[in-house]
Design a protein around this motif. Sequence first.
Motif, PDB file in Angstrom:
ATOM      1  N   ILE A 211      18.631  10.733  -0.367  1.00 56.25           N
ATOM      2  CA  ILE A 211      19.361  11.755   0.368  1.00 56.25           C
ATOM      3  C   ILE A 211      19.718  11.239   1.757  1.00 56.25           C
ATOM      4  O   ILE A 211      20.834  11.448   2.241  1.00 56.25           O
ATOM      5  N   GLN A 212      18.787  10.525   2.399  1.00 53.44           N
ATOM      6  CA  GLN A 212      19.072   9.995   3.729  1.00 53.44           C
ATOM      7  C   GLN A 212      20.216   8.990   3.691  1.00 53.44           C
ATOM      8  O   GLN A 212      21.092   9.000   4.558  1.00 53.44           O
ATOM      9  N   ALA A 213      20.238   8.124   2.679  1.00 53.84           N
ATOM     10  CA  ALA A 213      21.337   7.158   2.557  1.00 53.84           C
ATOM     11  C   ALA A 213      22.665   7.877   2.319  1.00 53.84           C
ATOM     12  O   ALA A 213      23.705   7.454   2.834  1.00 53.84           O
ATOM     13  N   LEU A 214      22.627   8.963   1.550  1.00 56.89           N
ATOM     14  CA  LEU A 214      23.845   9.738   1.323  1.00 56.89           C
ATOM     15  C   LEU A 214      24.307  10.416   2.614  1.00 56.89           C
ATOM     16  O   LEU A 214      25.508  10.503   2.873  1.00 56.89           O
ATOM     17  N   PHE A 215      23.356  10.896   3.411  1.00 59.12           N
ATOM     18  CA  PHE A 215      23.698  11.452   4.722  1.00 59.12           C
ATOM     19  C   PHE A 215      24.445  10.414   5.556  1.00 59.12           C
ATOM     20  O   PHE A 215      25.482  10.693   6.150  1.00 59.12           O
ATOM     21  N   GLU A 216      23.878   9.213   5.639  1.00 59.08           N
ATOM     22  CA  GLU A 216      24.460   8.172   6.484  1.00 59.08           C
ATOM     23  C   GLU A 216      25.847   7.769   5.995  1.00 59.08           C
ATOM     24  O   GLU A 216      26.720   7.445   6.805  1.00 59.08           O
TER      25      GLU A 216
ATOM     26  N   ASP B 210      21.741   9.511  10.970  1.00 57.56           N
ATOM     27  CA  ASP B 210      20.917   8.358  10.656  1.00 57.56           C
ATOM     28  C   ASP B 210      19.456   8.771  10.476  1.00 57.56           C
ATOM     29  O   ASP B 210      19.117   9.953  10.451  1.00 57.56           O
ATOM     30  N   ALA B 211      18.569   7.776  10.368  1.00 61.29           N
ATOM     31  CA  ALA B 211      17.161   8.056  10.102  1.00 61.29           C
ATOM     32  C   ALA B 211      16.529   8.879  11.217  1.00 61.29           C
ATOM     33  O   ALA B 211      15.735   9.794  10.959  1.00 61.29           O
ATOM     34  N   ALA B 212      16.875   8.562  12.464  1.00 57.85           N
ATOM     35  CA  ALA B 212      16.306   9.310  13.594  1.00 57.85           C
ATOM     36  C   ALA B 212      16.748  10.768  13.545  1.00 57.85           C
ATOM     37  O   ALA B 212      15.951  11.688  13.786  1.00 57.85           O
ATOM     38  N   TRP B 213      18.019  10.997  13.207  1.00 63.44           N
ATOM     39  CA  TRP B 213      18.524  12.359  13.102  1.00 63.44           C
ATOM     40  C   TRP B 213      17.794  13.112  11.998  1.00 63.44           C
ATOM     41  O   TRP B 213      17.394  14.264  12.184  1.00 63.44           O
ATOM     42  N   CYS B 214      17.625  12.473  10.847  1.00 60.75           N
ATOM     43  CA  CYS B 214      16.944  13.133   9.729  1.00 60.75           C
ATOM     44  C   CYS B 214      15.515  13.516  10.106  1.00 60.75           C
ATOM     45  O   CYS B 214      15.037  14.599   9.758  1.00 60.75           O
ATOM     46  N   ALA B 215      14.828  12.627  10.829  1.00 61.75           N
ATOM     47  CA  ALA B 215      13.442  12.898  11.194  1.00 61.75           C
ATOM     48  C   ALA B 215      13.335  14.039  12.197  1.00 61.75           C
ATOM     49  O   ALA B 215      12.421  14.868  12.117  1.00 61.75           O
ATOM     50  N   GLN B 216      14.275  14.110  13.133  1.00 63.12           N
ATOM     51  CA  GLN B 216      14.189  15.096  14.202  1.00 63.12           C
ATOM     52  C   GLN B 216      14.837  16.433  13.842  1.00 63.12           C
ATOM     53  O   GLN B 216      14.317  17.493  14.177  1.00 63.12           O
TER      54      GLN B 216
ATOM     55  N   GLY C 298      10.551  20.653  -3.045  1.00 64.97           N
ATOM     56  CA  GLY C 298       9.698  19.481  -2.993  1.00 64.97           C
ATOM     57  C   GLY C 298      10.451  18.194  -2.722  1.00 64.97           C
ATOM     58  O   GLY C 298       9.904  17.105  -2.917  1.00 64.97           O
ATOM     59  N   MET C 299      11.689  18.297  -2.252  1.00 63.62           N
ATOM     60  CA  MET C 299      12.486  17.111  -1.968  1.00 63.62           C
ATOM     61  C   MET C 299      12.321  16.701  -0.510  1.00 63.62           C
ATOM     62  O   MET C 299      11.869  17.474   0.323  1.00 63.62           O
ATOM     63  N   SER C 300      12.707  15.469  -0.192  1.00 64.23           N
ATOM     64  CA  SER C 300      12.625  14.929   1.158  1.00 64.23           C
ATOM     65  C   SER C 300      13.811  13.993   1.360  1.00 64.23           C
ATOM     66  O   SER C 300      14.567  13.716   0.417  1.00 64.23           O
ATOM     67  N   PRO C 301      14.021  13.473   2.576  1.00 68.26           N
ATOM     68  CA  PRO C 301      15.120  12.519   2.786  1.00 68.26           C
ATOM     69  C   PRO C 301      15.025  11.288   1.900  1.00 68.26           C
ATOM     70  O   PRO C 301      16.031  10.630   1.639  1.00 68.26           O
ATOM     71  N   ALA C 302      13.810  10.974   1.411  1.00 65.52           N
ATOM     72  CA  ALA C 302      13.641   9.791   0.565  1.00 65.52           C
ATOM     73  C   ALA C 302      13.956  10.069  -0.906  1.00 65.52           C
ATOM     74  O   ALA C 302      14.046   9.138  -1.715  1.00 65.52           O
ATOM     75  N   THR C 303      14.133  11.336  -1.275  1.00 64.55           N
ATOM     76  CA  THR C 303      14.417  11.690  -2.661  1.00 64.55           C
ATOM     77  C   THR C 303      15.760  11.128  -3.107  1.00 64.55           C
ATOM     78  O   THR C 303      16.757  11.211  -2.381  1.00 64.55           O
ATOM     79  N   VAL C 304      15.795  10.555  -4.301  1.00 68.96           N
ATOM     80  CA  VAL C 304      17.047  10.067  -4.879  1.00 68.96           C
ATOM     81  C   VAL C 304      17.708  11.223  -5.623  1.00 68.96           C
ATOM     82  O   VAL C 304      17.111  11.813  -6.531  1.00 68.96           O
ATOM     83  N   LEU C 305      18.917  11.534  -5.221  1.00 70.07           N
ATOM     84  CA  LEU C 305      19.636  12.643  -5.839  1.00 70.07           C
ATOM     85  C   LEU C 305      20.231  12.171  -7.166  1.00 70.07           C
ATOM     86  O   LEU C 305      20.949  11.169  -7.209  1.00 70.07           O
ATOM     87  N   PRO C 306      19.919  12.866  -8.276  1.00 69.16           N
ATOM     88  CA  PRO C 306      20.426  12.428  -9.578  1.00 69.16           C
ATOM     89  C   PRO C 306      21.949  12.378  -9.620  1.00 69.16           C
ATOM     90  O   PRO C 306      22.631  13.127  -8.921  1.00 69.16           O
TER      91      PRO C 306
END
Length: 338
Positions: A195-200, A207-213, A229-237
């Motif tokens: 999900i984070q990579a898709l955001f970027e 970016d990663a800092a934005w996702c964390a904050q 139960g998802m997080s920025p590291a979850t791979v979206l199917p």
Amino acid sequence: MTVTSASPALDPCSQVAMRLEAARRLGYEVTCLDEETGYLNEIRSAGRRVVLMGSISPLNDAGAYVLATDKFYAAATLAAGGHRVPLGTRCLRPGRFLGYDAQTGQGPARAFLERHGLPLVVKPNAGSRGRDVALVRHEGELWQAIDRVWQHDYLALVQRPVLGVDLRLDFVDDDCVAAYVRRPVVLRGDGERSIQALFEAADPRLDAAWCAQQLPLEPAWQRRVREQGMSPATVLPRGQSLCLEEVVLNLNRVCTCERVLPVPEPWQALGRGIGRCLGLRHFGVDLKVDSLEQDPSDAVVIEVNASPLLVNMARLGCYEEVVGIEQRIVAAIMEARG
């Protein structure tokens, strides 16, 4: 010849840095008067001198600026001028004023809730960037949202939500210098990227800092992602979409934008009329519209900003265009000083 004093390193896309860069490109002398923060700067040209305090626009006089930054009074002024504004009420923080019992405390919100029901929008009367703005769907959330606003502002606004497309128009005098539609971020899974990579990939600011904050603070993220139960590291199917849509959109939150070019003249005329109603020369107008094909008189004025920022446009890849707009603003500021 351009002269620049020693000053702290500023984010090149900050509003202060872009305004100073515009002044330099125009050949003005730039001197930092607060070398610890870079917030106070002086520009000179041919005997003219202007001191800039942060990103506040000196094109607006103090009375118009104060009126526009008071959302309740600005809406009342616009309504008196024939413009549509959100239906709402105000709640004054207890202990702030004497003799205004009818508006003090949560009583006005309770009466408004009884008449109009939920959901409702709660926001501070002053401020920007979406801080403490909330869409509440349950009664308990309403009182909590008002209390949060009171921590930073003496007046909490409670309004009926206005549905539609978010249109932003920025003006310098009678010229519409920027226009865009705010849209929620929509991610489409490919079965490989997180999900984070898709955001970027969707927006260079996320970016990663934005996702964390920022993500932990976002109601849309909490309701639609974290509860599953998802997080920025979850791979979206592959084939699955994630739309972080909210009634209240802000470019400092989970939202991106699409520029509007050209801006239809009826919408420009509406924006100019709003600025004149509040006595502003440099301003941004936030509108809720069904579409750009509708009659502009049906649009609802959500807010008016007396010192509009173009930071997010710059960070979305429009830096040179934004600096060009800032050159027009700086030139108008210097011209106004005669």
